[in-house]
Design an enzyme around this catalytic site. Structure first.
Site, PDB file in Angstrom:
ATOM      1  N   LYS A 165     -15.580   5.564 -15.319  1.00 57.84           N
ATOM      2  CA  LYS A 165     -15.887   6.000 -16.834  1.00 57.84           C
ATOM      3  C   LYS A 165     -15.174   5.075 -17.620  1.00 57.84           C
ATOM      4  CE  LYS A 165     -15.675  10.910 -15.179  1.00 57.84           C
ATOM      5  NZ  LYS A 165     -15.051  12.253 -15.431  1.00 57.84           N
TER       6      LYS A 165
ATOM      7  N   ASP B  89      -9.590   0.179  -7.469  1.00 61.95           N
ATOM      8  CA  ASP B  89     -10.259   1.452  -7.961  1.00 61.95           C
ATOM      9  C   ASP B  89     -11.066   0.941  -8.956  1.00 61.95           C
ATOM     10  OD1 ASP B  89     -10.716   3.788  -9.284  1.00 61.95           O
ATOM     11  OD2 ASP B  89      -9.060   4.651  -8.541  1.00 61.95           O
TER      12      ASP B  89
ATOM     13  N   THR C 230     -16.487  -5.188   5.269  1.00 69.33           N
ATOM     14  CA  THR C 230     -16.148  -3.793   5.749  1.00 69.33           C
ATOM     15  C   THR C 230     -17.285  -2.817   6.105  1.00 69.33           C
ATOM     16  OG1 THR C 230     -16.063  -2.747   3.691  1.00 69.33           O
ATOM     17  CG2 THR C 230     -14.291  -4.322   4.367  1.00 69.33           C
ATOM     18  N   LYS C 231     -17.086  -1.863   6.396  1.00 68.52           N
ATOM     19  CA  LYS C 231     -18.061  -0.981   6.943  1.00 68.52           C
ATOM     20  C   LYS C 231     -18.701  -0.497   5.438  1.00 68.52           C
ATOM     21  CE  LYS C 231     -14.965   3.253   7.269  1.00 68.52           C
ATOM     22  NZ  LYS C 231     -14.444   4.249   8.167  1.00 68.52           N
ATOM     23  N   PHE C 232     -17.915  -0.444   4.449  1.00 68.69           N
ATOM     24  CA  PHE C 232     -18.565   0.036   3.233  1.00 68.69           C
ATOM     25  C   PHE C 232     -19.494  -0.799   2.571  1.00 68.69           C
ATOM     26  CE2 PHE C 232     -14.432   2.229   3.524  1.00 68.69           C
ATOM     27  CZ  PHE C 232     -14.762   3.558   3.396  1.00 68.69           C
ATOM     28  N   GLU C 233     -19.010  -2.045   2.815  1.00 72.06           N
ATOM     29  CA  GLU C 233     -19.831  -3.347   2.325  1.00 72.06           C
ATOM     30  C   GLU C 233     -21.275  -3.283   3.232  1.00 72.06           C
ATOM     31  OE1 GLU C 233     -18.221  -7.263   1.245  1.00 72.06           O
ATOM     32  OE2 GLU C 233     -16.705  -6.529   2.425  1.00 72.06           O
TER      33      GLU C 233
ATOM     34  N   GLU D 214       0.830  -1.275  -0.086  1.00 70.36           N
ATOM     35  CA  GLU D 214       0.076  -0.105   0.003  1.00 70.36           C
ATOM     36  C   GLU D 214       1.107   1.161  -0.072  1.00 70.36           C
ATOM     37  OE1 GLU D 214      -2.361   2.465  -0.460  1.00 70.36           O
ATOM     38  OE2 GLU D 214      -3.684   0.532   0.076  1.00 70.36           O
TER      39      GLU D 214
ATOM     40  N   ASP E 104       4.896   0.425  -4.808  1.00 66.03           N
ATOM     41  CA  ASP E 104       4.135  -0.019  -5.933  1.00 66.03           C
ATOM     42  C   ASP E 104       3.924  -1.492  -6.085  1.00 66.03           C
ATOM     43  OD1 ASP E 104       2.565  -0.322  -8.424  1.00 66.03           O
ATOM     44  OD2 ASP E 104       4.168   0.007  -9.561  1.00 66.03           O
TER      45      ASP E 104
END
Length: 256
Positions: free
Chosen positions: A162, A158, A234-237, A108, A135
């Site tokens: 678009k 990510d 996760t909290k996002f899920e 990371e 990387d």
């Protein structure tokens, strides 16, 4: 959630991680080489800075263009799992705790995320994680020889929403071929996303790799795997699931 549903039309609500998923600046050409990250803004907290100072010397590994001596780095010989892009480290810390007999090499570049994972390591007394703040593609190229990995985790990369930026997505045939070459026979690649078009691309790319086999055998799941028990929500899920959004796991294995 015991099983991940197959994508349905319109179920395309994206994961909302920090700023690295915001999309590329207008007019920026697609890079000639794959990068495993996007530089993003963020501030390191006092607690994260303290974790860098106190725990960095033990758990941060320096990038070097030479093969990694994993037993020396971890202080033991154990199966080696590479994680690419761990965000703030919530899932990483959980998985390392529930799989203590494996070593986790985690890449990371986002400094607050690295600090957050170091803080979790200290708070939860985790010993089987080492972090490379570099990387992951260069780590693969220069530090991980062929046949050294037992698994690869790539969770919620990510999505580059678009269409003109889709080529920037991490899961592309060249990278998958590189990952497979680093896998031992029997090793696996586990990807997860909550962006339907990216899930479909991941499935297409991983299926096309001749040295990988899909572990998902339930035809009703459309090639997507049930969420492995070791990967936490996760909290996002959890927020997305409450809103009816989908999450898709893909687990492919290099046959022994």
């Amino acid at each position: 959630m015991n099983a991940t549903p197959s994508p349905t039309p319109g179920d395309t609500a994206p994961h909302q991680p920090p700023a690295d998923a915001a999309g590329a600046p207008q007019g920026v050409p697609h890079p000639k080489t794959i990068k495993s990250f996007v530089k993003r803004a963020g501030r390191t907290t006092t607690g994260q800075a303290k974790a860098f100072a106190d725990l960095g010397p033990r758990f941060l590994l320096p990038y070097a263009p030479q093969a990694l001596d994993a037993p020396a780095a971890f202080g033991r010989s154990a199966p080696l799992i590479l994680e690419i892009g761990f965000g703030m480290g919530e899932a990483t810390a959980h998985i390392a705790r529930v799989r203590p007999d494996e070593n986790f090499l985690c890449c990371e570049v986002h400094e607050p995320g690295v600090g957050a994972l170091l803080k979790r390591i200290g708070e939860q007394a985790i010993a089987n994680i080492r972090i490379l703040q570099h990387d992951a593609v260069e780590v693969l190229d220069h530090m991980l020889p062929e046949g050294t990995l037992d698994g690869v985790h790539i969770f919620f990369p990510d999505p580059w929403h678009k269409k003109k930026h889709n080529k920037r997505r991490l899961i592309q045939p060249p990278l998958v071929a590189k990952l497979v070459s680093r896998l031992k026979p029997g090793g696996y690649i586990h990807c997860a996303t909550d962006w339907q078009p990216y899930a479909e691309q991941m499935l297409e790319v991983l299926t096309a790799e001749p040295l990988l086999a899909n572990t998902a055998t339930d035809a009703g799941l459309g090639g997507y795997a049930p969420k492995p028990e070791y990967r936490p929500l996760t909290k996002f899920e959890n927020r997305g699931l409450r809103l009816g959004h989908g999450v898709w796991d893909l687990v492919f294995r290099r046959p022994a």
